[in-house]
Each structure stands twice: as C-alpha cells, then as structure tokens.
Write a protein that holds these residues in place. Structure first.
Motif, PDB file in Angstrom:
ATOM      1  N   ARG A   1       0.855  -1.177   0.000  1.00  0.00           N
ATOM      2  CA  ARG A   1       0.000   0.000   0.000  1.00  0.00           C
ATOM      3  C   ARG A   1       0.896   1.232   0.000  1.00  0.00           C
ATOM      4  O   ARG A   1       1.891   1.303   0.735  1.00  0.00           O
ATOM      5  CB  ARG A   1      -0.929   0.018   1.227  1.00  0.00           C
ATOM      6  CG  ARG A   1      -1.822  -1.223   1.286  1.00  0.00           C
ATOM      7  CD  ARG A   1      -3.017  -1.001   2.202  1.00  0.00           C
ATOM      8  NE  ARG A   1      -3.897   0.010   1.666  1.00  0.00           N
ATOM      9  CZ  ARG A   1      -4.449   0.992   2.399  1.00  0.00           C
ATOM     10  NH1 ARG A   1      -4.195   1.086   3.674  1.00  0.00           N
ATOM     11  NH2 ARG A   1      -5.242   1.875   1.833  1.00  0.00           N
TER      12      ARG A   1
ATOM     13  N   SER B   1       2.460   4.869   0.619  1.00  0.00           N
ATOM     14  CA  SER B   1       2.570   5.631   1.871  1.00  0.00           C
ATOM     15  C   SER B   1       1.567   6.780   1.917  1.00  0.00           C
ATOM     16  O   SER B   1       1.134   7.190   3.004  1.00  0.00           O
ATOM     17  CB  SER B   1       3.991   6.173   2.019  1.00  0.00           C
ATOM     18  OG  SER B   1       4.328   7.010   0.924  1.00  0.00           O
TER      19      SER B   1
ATOM     20  N   THR C   1      -1.649   5.066   3.335  1.00  0.00           N
ATOM     21  CA  THR C   1      -1.556   4.702   4.755  1.00  0.00           C
ATOM     22  C   THR C   1      -1.421   5.941   5.621  1.00  0.00           C
ATOM     23  O   THR C   1      -1.920   5.981   6.747  1.00  0.00           O
ATOM     24  CB  THR C   1      -0.357   3.768   4.975  1.00  0.00           C
ATOM     25  OG1 THR C   1       0.841   4.415   4.506  1.00  0.00           O
ATOM     26  CG2 THR C   1      -0.543   2.461   4.214  1.00  0.00           C
TER      27      THR C   1
END
Length: 535
Positions: free
Chosen positions: A479, A481, A484
């Motif tokens: 995923r 950055s 997230t």
C-alpha cells in the motif's frame, strides 16, 4: 599593482643581486646614492639602496611626497634632472629638503608584461650635469635590474605554483608517490604517510622497495625499472592496476595504483596515486557469497511460495463458510423490528467487517486460482457496455464523495475476454480512483482502439503515489505511503488481482503519475474484431 606585488619584492628582506647593481652604479658614475625604487599606491619602496642616509635607509620607504620615482612611473619615461630646485614640477617635492635630492637620473623598470613598476636611479646632493656616458651606464644597469626583477617574478610564480600543487597533493585522499629512474622516492604526500606509515622525511631518497613493496616482488620491480630505462616505455603507464603493497609493520594489503611515466633530462620518472582497496575486496567477496546465498534463498522461497499459496487456498475456502454464517445471522438479527438501536449499530459494524473479510477471502482465492494457472473461458466481448455499467455503478459513490466521474469511450473492437473478470478489473480500478480522490477531484475513464489493441485509461487527480513506490504498486499487500498516511483502509490485494486478471487475458497494465497530479492506470488488451457501432 598586480604586477608590482607579483615581484614579491615589496616585502622582501633583502635583494642581494639588486644591491650589486646599485653599488656598481655609485662606483661607475661616482654618485653618493643609487636606488631601486618600486612605486606603490601611496609610497615608494626601496628594494635596494646604497648611500641613503638615516632614518630613510632603515625605513626602506618614503611617502610619495618624497618621491621623484613616481614621475618615472606615471610618465613611463626616464627622468634626468640637473637641479630639482629649478624644476617647476619638482621644486616643491619634500625629497629635496629631507633626502637632499638635487640631481636625479631615474630610468623605468618594467615588469615582464610591460608594466612600469618603478625606477633605477642615481642621486646627488648638489647640481650635476649628466654626461652621455653616465646616462648610458645607468640605462644598462636599469636593464639588468629589470632582468633581475623578472627573475624574482618568475621565481615567485614558480614557488606559488609549487605551493599550490603541494597543497593539492597534501590534501588528496590518495597516496602520491614519485620515483626517479633508480626507483628512489622523490615525492611522498601526507596520504602516503598515513597509508604506509613512513613520514616524508623518512621516505625521501629511499628505494620504494624498502617502503611499500613486499620483498617477494623486489626482483620483479627492479627488472621492470631496468626495462623502462632501456626501452623508454612502461607498460603500466596510464593504467589502473591492482597490486599488493606492504606498510611499515610489514602488513600486506591490496592497493589500486594509477601511474604515469615522464621523461626528465632523458631519464624516466614515475608518478603514482595509490589507495587501499581492502574494503572493496572484502565487499566483493561478500557480494559473491551473498549471490550464492541469494540463489539458494530463491529456490527456498519458491518452495515456500508454493506452500503459502496452497495454504492460502485452503484457509480461504475454510473461511468462506464461517463468514457466510456470521453475515447470515447478522441479517437475521437486524430484521428484528424490536432490536434496540445500540445493538443495530453494532450489527452494522459486524456486517461491514464481515463484508471486508469476504472481499479479502475472494481476493486471496482469486490469486490462488490465478497462480495455479486457472484458465479463463474467453468469449467475444464488447467492452463498451461493461465500461458504461461500471461508470454508472461508481458514479453514485463518486457523487457522494464530491468527485466528478467522466467517461470518454470511442468505438471499440470486440475482444476475447471473461465478462465477470473484466468487470472485476473495472470495479477495482474505478473504486481505487474514487477512493483516493479528494473532494472536488476528477476521475476520467478513456477507452479507445489503437493498433489492434483495446486501451483503457483510468486517471484521477487524487493523492498520488511517490515516484519510488511505483515499481511495488502491483505487489501483494503493498500500500502506498500516501494512502496509509491518510488512514485510507485497504488490503493491498486489489491491484495484484487486477494485474493477474489482465495478464491472464494476454494484456498489460501499468501505472504512472497523472498530468494533473494523481495517478493514471493504463490497461491494454488484444483486440479480435473491430466493432463499428456507437457505444
């Protein structure tokens, strides 16, 4: 002024060769005073003075208020005066009163580039008629003084260049060593001291064999020197070679050497830069070991990867039924009209969580099946309606997030494909584009026929992906950055599944930064028959 300072004479303690010329001037023309005077901005400096009275002799200079030489410099011509007291320009000069300058004969002193630096002059404290011979003698002595000043200037430049070169050699990180034709050290910098342990004072004039060459190589080194002396050429000159060296403690270590040979007075001399490559050798050995270990690990990982896929498939199958039961009971309980609102909210959370688990299990099963080489049942397919349905479905979610969803679909070819799987590709890409777009953003879906390929582009103006993370975008569980960091939920499997489906259709998928920010995904599939109907 630059030329004046380049002589190095303004601050010189002595100028013996010029003193000989001024003493000769006093004897030949029988004058009490002779000077070599250099004229600065606000003073004249006597770099040689014979017969000058105190305190001027000790001071070695006067202000320009006491200078006749300044006129030689400004006029760039000789100045010969019989009686300064009767001269309209000089009669007020303080040199008449304080230095007793009455008769004066001064001649320009030029720098090598033609600048007039000062004068060579003879002085008398009483009026004097200068003869033609005296003028010629002083001119000749001035020419000799010019030559001496040129030598001072050249020597100063040489010393400056030498100091500059020595500074470079002393500050370089590589050891620098020079040898003469006999193999004796003639230069040894600080880095050589650090590398081999011998100071420059200890190394200068000693054979290089004693300082840095292992004893077992001494004969080969001497034989090489002899070949160069006989033939005038060196095989190593200009080459970068790896050798074994030794230091003061007889520790042997590998070095890399770059050496140049030159001829001086018909004899070879050698200049070499050396540096320790022990660490580089160690890293190279480690690299070889790591490559061997990596090959072993690759084989092990392949076996583990197969075991993992088998395990994922089994676990996913086993999870399907429990999750289905949970969702079934959740729906049954939620249908109770008398259920308290607090419990109804909890059931909603359970239902949403179960839905995410179902989606995760589906993705894991899809990947397991695709990895196992499952074949799709491909049929002739018009992609236009699939795209329209997908855009229509996701437009509701996009509107709720205040994101504009645009579709630009050209006439498309019929392609070989499995409708459900291609619908899955569209849903994954569109849901990601909408999810990662900010309010006010735009998602654009473009479909076209290009060179017997069906090309689908889905571009958003969302949060984007760091450039260095694009190579990992289709990795499982990866995923970005940016996602997230904003707390946007996801499993990191959707794009991996999408890529596997596209490649199972003999297609390609790629991602790149969008022109207006965000990200652009490009899917290319082989076309079979062109469709001419408007979609």
């Amino acid at each position: 002024m630059q030329a004046l300072r380049a002589t190095g004479l303004l601050d010189a303690d002595s100028a013996t060769s010029l003193d000989r010329l001024t003493r000769l001037a006093t004897r030949l023309v029988k004058m009490p005073v002779a000077l070599v005077s250099l004229v600065d901005v606000d003073r004249q400096v006597f770099v040689s003075a014979v017969g000058l009275e105190e305190p001027w002799a000790s001071r070695g200079q006067t202000p320009l208020s006491h200078s006749f030489c300044q006129y030689v410099v400004t006029d760039q011509a000789p100045l010969v005066i019989t009686d300064a007291r009767a001269d309209g320009r000089l009669c007020g000069n303080l040199a008449i009163r304080d230095l007793n300058v009455i008769a004066y004969a001064g001649f320009p002193l030029h720098s090598p580039d033609g600048q007039v630096l000062g004068s060579f002059c003879a002085i008398d404290g009483r009026p004097r008629q200068w003869t033609e011979d005296e003028v010629e003698i002083l001119q000749d002595l001035a020419a000799n003084a010019e030559s001496e000043i040129a030598l001072y200037t050249a020597h100063g430049e040489l010393m400056l260049s030498s100091a500059r070169m020595q500074t470079v050699l002393d500050t370089t990180q590589d050891a620098f060593v020079s040898m003469d034709h006999a193999g004796l050290v003639t230069a040894w910098n600080d880095a050589a001291h650090r590398l081999f342990g011998w100071s420059a004072a200890e190394a200068m004039g000693r054979p290089a064999t004693e300082l840095m060459i292992p004893e077992r190589f001494h004969d080969a080194h001497r034989a090489g020197l002899e070949r160069v002396r006989q033939g005038g050429r060196s095989r190593l000159s200009g080459q970068r070679v790896e050798l074994i060296a030794t230091d003061r403690d007889n520790r042997e270590f590998p070095v890399e050497m770059t050496m140049q040979m030159a001829m001086e007075r018909d004899r070879p001399v050698f200049h070499a830069f050396l540096h320790d490559i022990t660490e580089r050798r160690r890293l190279a050995d480690q690299r070889e070991q790591l490559l061997e270990q990596e090959q072993l690990q690759v084989r092990q990982l392949r076996e583990l990867d197969k075991m993992k896929d088998d395990l994922v498939a089994v676990v996913s199958h086993e999870l399907r039924n429990p999750i289905g039961v949970i969702r079934g009971y959740t729906e049954l309980m939620a249908a109770d009209p008398d259920l308290p609102e607090v419990l109804r909210q909890d059931l909603t959370v359970i239902d949403h969580t179960s839905a995410r688990l179902t989606h995760l299990v589906d993705d894991l099963l899809d990947l397991a099946q695709l990895d196992a080489g499952k074949q799709f049942h491909l049929v002739p397919l018009d992609p236009g309606p699939l795209i329209q349905d997908a855009v229509r479905t996701h437009r509701i979610t996009a509107s709720a997030r205040q994101v504009t969803l645009i579709s630009e679909v050209e006439p498309l070819p019929v392609i070989p494909g499995e409708p459900r799987r291609l619908q899955q590709v569209l849903d994954n890409l569109l849901s990601n584009a909408v999810k990662y777009s900010l309010p006010g953003g735009t998602v654009t879906v473009t479909a076209r026929h290009h060179d017997d390929r069906f090309v689908l582009t889905i571009a958003d103006t969302g949060i984007g992906i760091p450039a260095e993370q694009y190579p990992h975008l289709f990795d499982r569980f990866f995923r970005a950055s940016t996602a997230t960091g904003l707390g946007i939920k996801g499993t990191g499997l959707g794009l991996a599944v999408t890529k596997a489906i596209v490649e199972a259709h003999d297609g390609t998928i790629s991602a790149e930064p969008g022109t207006d920010g965000g990200t652009r995904f490009i899917v290319s599939l082989p076309a079979r028959v062109q469709l001419t109907a408007e979609l």
